[in-house]
Every structure is written in structure tokens, then in C-alpha cells.
Write a protein that holds these residues in place. Structure first.
Motif, PDB file in Angstrom:
ATOM      1  N   THR A  15       0.826  -1.206   0.000  1.00 43.76           N
ATOM      2  CA  THR A  15       0.000   0.000   0.000  1.00 43.76           C
ATOM      3  C   THR A  15       0.855   1.248   0.000  1.00 43.76           C
ATOM      4  OG1 THR A  15      -0.115  -0.074   2.417  1.00 43.76           O
ATOM      5  CG2 THR A  15      -1.858  -1.204   1.196  1.00 43.76           C
ATOM      6  N   ALA A  17       4.108   1.255  -1.287  1.00 44.51           N
ATOM      7  CA  ALA A  17       5.109   1.179  -2.343  1.00 44.51           C
ATOM      8  C   ALA A  17       4.467   0.645  -3.609  1.00 44.51           C
ATOM      9  CB  ALA A  17       6.264   0.284  -1.915  1.00 44.51           C
ATOM     10  N   SER A  18       5.079   0.975  -4.725  1.00 49.55           N
ATOM     11  CA  SER A  18       4.564   0.510  -6.006  1.00 49.55           C
ATOM     12  C   SER A  18       4.976  -0.937  -6.245  1.00 49.55           C
ATOM     13  CB  SER A  18       5.101   1.397  -7.131  1.00 49.55           C
ATOM     14  OG  SER A  18       4.668   2.729  -6.971  1.00 49.55           O
ATOM     15  N   THR A  20       6.421  -3.697  -8.501  1.00 42.45           N
ATOM     16  CA  THR A  20       7.311  -3.782  -9.650  1.00 42.45           C
ATOM     17  C   THR A  20       7.035  -5.073 -10.413  1.00 42.45           C
ATOM     18  OG1 THR A  20       9.032  -4.902  -8.370  1.00 42.45           O
ATOM     19  CG2 THR A  20       9.074  -2.480  -8.416  1.00 42.45           C
ATOM     20  N   TYR A 181       1.010  -7.202 -16.432  1.00 41.74           N
ATOM     21  CA  TYR A 181       1.688  -6.073 -15.787  1.00 41.74           C
ATOM     22  C   TYR A 181       1.903  -4.937 -16.784  1.00 41.74           C
ATOM     23  CZ  TYR A 181       5.276  -3.362 -13.375  1.00 41.74           C
ATOM     24  OH  TYR A 181       5.989  -2.344 -12.790  1.00 41.74           O
ATOM     25  N   LYS A 188      -2.148   2.765 -17.404  1.00 41.85           N
ATOM     26  CA  LYS A 188      -1.797   3.871 -16.509  1.00 41.85           C
ATOM     27  C   LYS A 188      -1.252   5.049 -17.306  1.00 41.85           C
ATOM     28  CE  LYS A 188       0.956   5.040 -12.433  1.00 41.85           C
ATOM     29  NZ  LYS A 188       1.941   4.565 -11.427  1.00 41.85           N
ATOM     30  N   ILE A 262      -3.240  -0.908  -4.502  1.00 42.15           N
ATOM     31  CA  ILE A 262      -1.863  -0.997  -4.976  1.00 42.15           C
ATOM     32  C   ILE A 262      -1.637   0.055  -6.051  1.00 42.15           C
ATOM     33  CG2 ILE A 262      -1.679  -3.467  -4.500  1.00 42.15           C
ATOM     34  CD1 ILE A 262      -2.040  -3.965  -7.490  1.00 42.15           C
ATOM     35  N   THR A 263      -0.383   0.361  -6.266  1.00 39.64           N
ATOM     36  CA  THR A 263       0.011   1.233  -7.370  1.00 39.64           C
ATOM     37  C   THR A 263       1.058   0.511  -8.198  1.00 39.64           C
ATOM     38  OG1 THR A 263       1.709   2.292  -6.005  1.00 39.64           O
ATOM     39  CG2 THR A 263      -0.461   3.350  -6.097  1.00 39.64           C
ATOM     40  N   ILE A 264       1.150   0.886  -9.447  1.00 36.33           N
ATOM     41  CA  ILE A 264       2.047   0.222 -10.383  1.00 36.33           C
ATOM     42  C   ILE A 264       3.246   1.108 -10.666  1.00 36.33           C
ATOM     43  CG2 ILE A 264       2.257  -0.780 -12.686  1.00 36.33           C
ATOM     44  CD1 ILE A 264       0.482  -2.347 -10.827  1.00 36.33           C
ATOM     45  N   ASP A 265       4.419   0.515 -10.573  1.00 33.67           N
ATOM     46  CA  ASP A 265       5.640   1.227 -10.942  1.00 33.67           C
ATOM     47  C   ASP A 265       5.698   1.294 -12.470  1.00 33.67           C
ATOM     48  OD1 ASP A 265       8.080   2.353 -11.206  1.00 33.67           O
ATOM     49  OD2 ASP A 265       9.229   0.657 -10.421  1.00 33.67           O
ATOM     50  N   SER A 266       5.473   2.464 -13.006  1.00 36.65           N
ATOM     51  CA  SER A 266       5.373   2.618 -14.462  1.00 36.65           C
ATOM     52  C   SER A 266       6.695   2.982 -15.116  1.00 36.65           C
ATOM     53  CB  SER A 266       4.320   3.683 -14.796  1.00 36.65           C
ATOM     54  OG  SER A 266       4.642   4.916 -14.177  1.00 36.65           O
TER      55      SER A 266
END
Length: 365
Positions: A15, A17-18, A20, A181, A188, A262-266
Motif C-alpha cells: 500500500t 510502495a509501487s 514492480t 503487468y 496507466k 496498490i500502485t504500479i511502478d510505471s
């Protein structure tokens, strides 16, 4: 329990951190049901190898039996018109089987105690002991190492097939996770683009409204800009829905609860790909395709089964070697009818019970 706590702790950190690509693949490999199922099948196939090899294990065999019988009788040598008999047997030994088709029984020891109240029996109880060594060699059916090892070789082949299938499933899970992914990263980026386009359209509306008020632009230009804002809002909503859907699909793929935020490391880094000679592509594909490897193993297993069942059609022809020793001992029967039959003719060495039987066996007489 510890694994669940660690997994829960790891999910809590997501929650803040993104996620990967590497962490997504790691979670997918831990939680994907296909991998868990295939891993169980792989373990089962490996256990069958141990089971097949068990045919060559040395076995310890033991048996204890007891019989107590009372039979009505009209014989003059029994009392109360009943014949009582008791038999106690003890047996144990070692047996096994060799890859050459040789079966063996070593130290096959037996001891039997017989008791009776029949007046014609000079000894009661009677102790009979025996010790034997037996070797049997198959000459036609089940002869040779190759025939006897076929089940082990087939089990190893099936285990290799399960291993290849496990590797194939792992590759599919990794590929599926990477695809989902990067699809999430794409949605995004598309959402960010839709948002920037909406802000740009809103800025144009503000600019056109000022110019319309001062009279430098017609009102139709303002209406066109406002319609563009409405269109960009719709596109932004669509992009947001696509992004949320792609995140949900990724969550299901890697085993994260839907309600987990969650967040995605783009961040996208360029991969350096290995160059492959076009002339070698076909050979590489044939050598590395899992289904090709599996089918080749199945063909080899089938050939071995043909050899095995052809051997099973041969007749049974064995050669056997046996060495056996026997011992005898006992005690005088108190119910012996000496008045009718005379004194019992029992050698003195057979009048000490159990020890007589073992002593005669030890002396190999």
C-alpha cells in the motif's frame, strides 16, 4: 502459519510502495494454483521412483501363529474322550530381489512347539526348528537387469515429463504476469495522457472564454472548446475504467485481494535482447519446445514397455538352490501310555525340551 504472516506483511507494504514487475512475478509464482497443482504432481511422480526402487529393498518377514484345539475322540489313548492339541509357530527371515532376476531368502528361521495329550506320542511338547537359505534365478521370464529396471526407468521418464510440464507452467505464469503487468502500465500511461489532454482542453476553454468576452473570437469557438472538454472527460473516464480493470486482473493473477490498494511502478527500462541467428531459430525451437521433449520421452517409455511385455510372454523357468538345517527337541509326554506301548524310545539328547532343538540346529546335525 509463518508464511501467511510474512505474505500478509508483504501485502501491507504494497500500500505504501509501487508493485514492480519482479515483485509481481514473485507473488504469481507463490500463489498461482496451476503451479501448486503441478508441483504436487511432480512430487508424486518422484515418489513413484522411490516406490519402484523398493522392489530391491531387503525385507524382514516375521510370523507368529497359535492354535489351540479340542477334538472329541473315541481313541483308547486319550482321556475323557477328548484330544487336546496346541501348536505355536515362530517364523522370521530376510528376503529380497536383485536386478538380475534373482530372489533370495536368507536366515529363514522357523520354530514350532507342538503339545498333545495323545497317549501314543512319546514327547510333548515337541520343538521343531529349521534354518534355510534359498536362492532362485529366473532364466527366461524376468531375466536380466534391463527387464527388471524397466518400471524404474519408466517412472523416471514420467518424472521428467512432470518436471518439463512444471517448467512449462512456470514459464506460462511468468509470461501471463508480464503481459498483464505491462498492460496495466500501458493503461496507466493512457490514463495520464487522458488527464493531461483534459487539462489542456480546459485551459483552451478558459482562454477562448476570455477572447470571446473581449470580442476577438466568435462564440462558436468557445462552444467547440467546451465540446472538446466533454469529449476529453469521457475519454478520461474510459481510461480510468480500463486502468482499474487492468489492476483488478493483475491482482487476481498474482493472488492479491481485490480490495487491496496498490500502485504500479510505471518506470520502463529498455531490455538488452540476445541476438539469435535466423538460421538457428528452427533448431532452437525444436530443442526447447516442452511438448517435443515430453513426446520423445513418451516414445522411449512405450518402447521399453514393448520390451517388458514381450519378456512377460516367455515361460517361467527358474533354477533354485536351497540349504536347509533342522533341529528337534522336546520333553517326555506325561500322558504316554507306557502300559500298552512300553517304555518310550527317546534318545537322552531329545529330553531337554527347547534347548535340544536349538542345540541340534547349532551343531548343524
Amino acid at each position: 502459519m509463518i508464511k501467511k504472516v510474512l505474505l500478509f506483511t508483504f501485502l501491507l507494504t504494497l500500500t505504501a510502495a509501487s508493485i514492480t514487475l519482479d515483485s509481481s512475478i514473485e507473488l504469481a509464482l507463490k500463489n498461482d494454483k496451476r503451479i501448486l497443482l503441478q508441483e504436487a504432481q511432480l512430487q508424486s511422480s518422484r515418489s513413484l521412483i522411490k516406490e519402484s526402487k523398493g522392489i530391491y529393498d531387503i525385507s524382514f518377514v516375521s510370523e507368529i501363529s497359535y492354535l489351540d484345539s479340542t477334538t472329541p475322540s473315541t481313541s483308547a489313548f486319550v482321556s475323557n474322550n477328548t484330544l487336546g492339541e496346541k501348536t505355536t509357530s515362530y517364523k522370521f527371515g530376510f528376503e529380497g530381489y536383485l536386478p538380475t532376476g534373482t530372489s533370495y531368502n536368507f536366515f529363514d528361521f522357523g520354530l514350532e512347539k507342538s503339545e498333545t495329550d495323545l497317549g501314543t506320542s512319546a514327547m510333548s511338547p515337541v520343538w521343531n526348528s529349521d534354518l534355510s537359505f534359498r536362492v532362485t534365478q529366473n532364466l527366461l521370464k524376468d531375466f536380466g537387469v534391463k527387464v527388471n529396471d524397466i518400471k524404474i526407468l519408466i517412472a523416471k521418464g514420467n518424472s521428467e515429463i512432470s518436471k518439463i510440464e512444471f517448467e512449462r507452467v512456470v514459464s506460462l505464469v511468468i509470461l501471463d504476469t508480464e503481459t498483464k503487468y505491462w498492460n496495466t502500465v500501458y493503461t496507466k500511461k493512457n490514463l495520464e495522457l487522458a488527464l493531461s489532454s483534459l487539462k489542456l482542453a480546459e485551459d483552451i476553454v478558459k482562454k477562448n472564454r476570455i477572447e470571446v468576452e473581449v470580442g476577438t473570437l466568435p462564440k462558436v469557438a468557445l462552444l467547440q472548446a467546451e465540446s472538446e472538454v466533454a469529449f476529453r472527460k469521457v475519454e478520461h473516464i474510459r481510461a480510468e475504467n480500463l486502468y482499474q480493470n487492468s489492476i483488478d486482473v493483475l491482482k487476481l493473477s498474482i493472488g492479491i485481494p481485490i480490495e487491496q490498494n496498490i500502485t504500479i511502478d510505471s518506470n520502463i527500462s529498455k531490455k538488452v535482447l540476445k541476438k539469435i541467428d535466423p538460421n538457428e531459430i528452427e533448431a532452437i525451437a525444436i530443442n526447447n519446445r516442452p511438448e517435443v521433449k515430453q513426446e520423445s520421452i513418451k516414445v522411449a517409455n512405450s518402447k521399453q514397455l514393448v520390451e517388458y511385455y514381450s519378456n512377460q510372454l516367455l515361460p517361467d523357468l527358474d533354477i533354485e538352490g536351497l540349504i536347509s538345517y533342522s533341529g528337534l527337541g522336546g520333553s517326555r509326554n506325561s500322558n504316554y501310555s507306557s502300559a500298552i506301548l512300553g517304555s518310550p524310545r527317546i534318545a537322552s539328547k531329545y529330553d531337554n525340551g527347547y534347548s535340544d532343538s536349538i542345540s541340534s540346529l547349532e551343531s548343524l546335525e
